[in-house]
Enzyme design. Structure first.
Site, mmCIF file in Angstrom:
data_model
loop_
_atom_site.group_PDB
_atom_site.id
_atom_site.type_symbol
_atom_site.label_atom_id
_atom_site.label_comp_id
_atom_site.label_asym_id
_atom_site.label_seq_id
_atom_site.Cartn_x
_atom_site.Cartn_y
_atom_site.Cartn_z
ATOM 1 N N SER A 179 -12.481 -66.425 -12.445
ATOM 2 C CA SER A 179 -13.414 -67.413 -12.384
ATOM 3 C C SER A 179 -14.312 -67.324 -10.988
ATOM 4 C CB SER A 179 -13.015 -68.646 -12.778
ATOM 5 O OG SER A 179 -12.167 -69.144 -11.518
ATOM 6 N N SER B 207 -8.032 -64.947 -11.153
ATOM 7 C CA SER B 207 -9.343 -65.325 -10.878
ATOM 8 C C SER B 207 -9.993 -64.756 -9.329
ATOM 9 C CB SER B 207 -9.779 -66.818 -11.020
ATOM 10 O OG SER B 207 -10.117 -67.375 -12.032
ATOM 11 N N LYS C 138 -15.888 -70.899 -2.722
ATOM 12 C CA LYS C 138 -16.090 -71.208 -4.035
ATOM 13 C C LYS C 138 -16.021 -72.831 -4.446
ATOM 14 C CE LYS C 138 -13.200 -70.480 -8.440
ATOM 15 N NZ LYS C 138 -11.918 -69.695 -8.878
HETATM 16 N N1 GLN Z 1 -9.370 -66.328 -16.554
HETATM 17 C C1 GLN Z 1 -8.199 -66.931 -16.580
HETATM 18 C C2 GLN Z 1 -8.406 -68.235 -17.265
HETATM 19 O O1 GLN Z 1 -9.306 -68.385 -17.922
HETATM 20 C C3 GLN Z 1 -7.687 -67.085 -15.025
HETATM 21 C C4 GLN Z 1 -8.583 -68.144 -14.377
HETATM 22 C C5 GLN Z 1 -8.201 -68.431 -13.050
HETATM 23 O O2 GLN Z 1 -7.547 -67.810 -12.633
HETATM 24 N N2 GLN Z 1 -8.568 -69.407 -12.576
HETATM 25 O O3 GLN Z 1 -7.532 -69.127 -17.314
#
Ligand code: GLN
Length: 489
Positions: A155, A179, A80
């Site tokens: 994400s 994410s 990532k």
């Molecule tokens: N979807 C969640 C957010 O937008 C979690 C994102 C994540 O785990 N980085 O904050």
């Protein structure tokens, strides 16, 4: 036989050890696959051909001298683009870091390099990991290999899509509120968020520092255990890193689950869970019972407020963490009349809408007049949630739920409605607030799309989480692969 690029990493490793394959052949197979499908999937922000080549050269040299180049050698991995990689740009999918080239490696990268890391690319993501669909990327959205009209989740959507499409054998993601687990679920993969502090955050670009953890996205539980083993452990460079020793995760897989108790939090099975998802998850409860486990309903009443607490705490921490992108030390600078004007022009141009939304929410929640009403309240809820988990784990060995309330949604479907997007995280956020480990395991298809089963564990009890996950995976015998009707078969 299945093409090399779709094999589990552990199988490829065994073939390498038996000299049935060479690292170069594996890289070649995956690389050709990238050439074939990447234009449709967009899993990568930066392809790291040179790094992969060099790793393979090193590995072949070691093999030829009779040395084992390490458990990650010759197994192409997607990383990532939130993890700092020395000499390779690390963008966080943001214009503001478009040309940022770190001068050091994140600790997880350093460890993996010592194990022979063959990094094939830096994977696409939501900008600064804010999102659940990978649509908030400056570099364009990633598409779900199961259905190119749908999102891969987020994400860490690029990491998951890369593995599902055969553009990598395994991947690293990061999980602040789901994410890793939600994209793994949307793409038919295994994804795990370890206990907070298990894996070093040094060199992981900070989103919400009290929640962020790095973890694996893989094709099976065994690969997950293998990769977890390589990245866990104390790191003096991260003050929140735990000093605890790391158990042998692989050895823990085979243990019996008979007599264990799985609690089903009522709050994660109610309204909002799609009927098809619920049906498959409930059928997994029966599988766990057939394995000799007891499955019973439990209640964690404060989970009803988890989403609200998260969407105060995470933006609050983000607003502080992202203050460093001011055009002075990192990446983009847009010149202005004076230094303040330079800051505001740089940030106005460099950040996307969702990041700006979070910075504003967080700054507001932390501002003098509202701190008590929002941030302090959210922290109190966090404490209550930790208490709920502690009580539930007095009775239960693990807690189980869907990973996501729905299967992968369509591109664009939730972009105009941030609240609908935030709801995607309802099942995954609670363990981040409590710092607990959790995994998502593919458990079936609803309307032809993968469904993930979430297993949550006690603090530092990855061993039990992995054991239950492995038992379920073996009992289900379910192998999820996209086909070419709507995806990239
Ligand atoms: N979807 C969640 C957010 O937008 C979690 C994102 C994540 O785990 N980085 O904050």
């Amino acid at each position: 036989m299945e093409p090399i690029y779709l094999l589990e990493a552990w199988k490829v490793r065994e073939m390498l050890l038996r000299r049935e394959l060479t690292p170069r052949e594996v890289l070649q197979a995956v690389w050709e696959r990238v050439r074939e499908v990447e234009p449709r999937v967009n899993a990568y922000i930066t392809e790291t051909w040179d790094a992969a080549e060099e790793a393979v050269r090193e590995a072949e040299k070691d093999w030829s001298q009779g040395k084992d180049p390490g458990p990650a050698a010759g197994l192409p991995m997607a990383v990532k683009d939130i993890l700092c990689t020395r000499g390779i740009r690390t963008t966080c999918a943001s214009l503001i870091l478009e040309n940022f080239v770190p001068v050091y490696d994140a600790t997880v990268i350093e460890r993996l390099k010592a194990a022979g890391l063959t990094m094939i690319g830096k994977a696409n993501m939501d900008e600064f990991a804010m999102g659940s669909s990978t649509e908030n990327s400056y570099f364009g959205p990633t598409r779900n290999p199961w259905d190119l009209g749908r999102v891969p989740g987020g994400s860490s959507g690029g990491s998951a899509a890369a593995v599902a499409a055969g553009e990598a054998l395994w991947a690293l993601g990061s999980d602040t509120g789901g994410s890793i687990r939600q994209p793994a679920s949307f793409c038919g993969l295994v994804g795990m968020k370890p206990t907070y502090g298990r894996v070093s955050r040094y060199g992981l670009v900070a989103f919400a520092s009290s929640l962020d953890q790095v973890g694996p996205i893989t094709r099976c539980v065994k690969d997950c255990a293998l990769l977890l083993q390589l990245i866990c452990g104390h790191d003096p460079k991260d003050s929140t890193s735990l000093p605890e020793g790391v158990p042998d995760f692989l050895a823990s897989l085979e243990g019996d689950v008979r007599g264990m108790r799985a609690g089903v939090p009522r709050e994660l099975m109610g309204e909002g869970i799609a009927p098809g998802v619920k049906r498959i998850v409930v059928s997994c409860f029966e599988v766990l019972e057939d394995l000799g486990m007891k499955v019973e309903e439990v209640s964690l009443p404060h989970l009803d407020y988890a989403l609200d607490a998260y969407y105060i705490i995470a933006p609050a921490e983000a607003s502080s963490n992202l203050a460093r992108y001011d055009g002075v030390r990192y990446g983009l600078r847009v010149e202005g009349e004076d230094v303040l004007d330079m800051y505001s022009r740089t940030r106005a141009r460099g950040f996307g809408d969702e990041v700006k939304r979070r910075i504003m929410l967080g700054t507001y929640a932390l501002s003098a007049g509202y701190y008590e009403a929002y941030y302090a309240q959210a922290q109190k809820i966090r404490t209550l949630i930790i208490g709920d988990f502690r009580r539930a784990f007095e009775r239960c060995d693990v807690l189980v739920s869907p990973t996501s309330p729905t299967v992968a949604f369509r591109l664009g479907e939730r972009l105009e409605d941030p609240l609908a997007m935030y709801m995607s995280d309802i099942c995954t956020i609670p363990v981040n607030l409590a710092g607990l480990p959790a995994i998502s395991v593919p458990c079936g298809l609803d309307q032809g799309l993968p469904v993930g089963f979430q297993i949550m564990g006690k603090l530092l009890d990855e061993v039990t989480v992995l054991r239950v996950a492995y038992a379920l995976e073996q009992a289900l015998g379910f192998r999820a692969r996209p086909d070419s009707s709507k995806g990239v078969g």
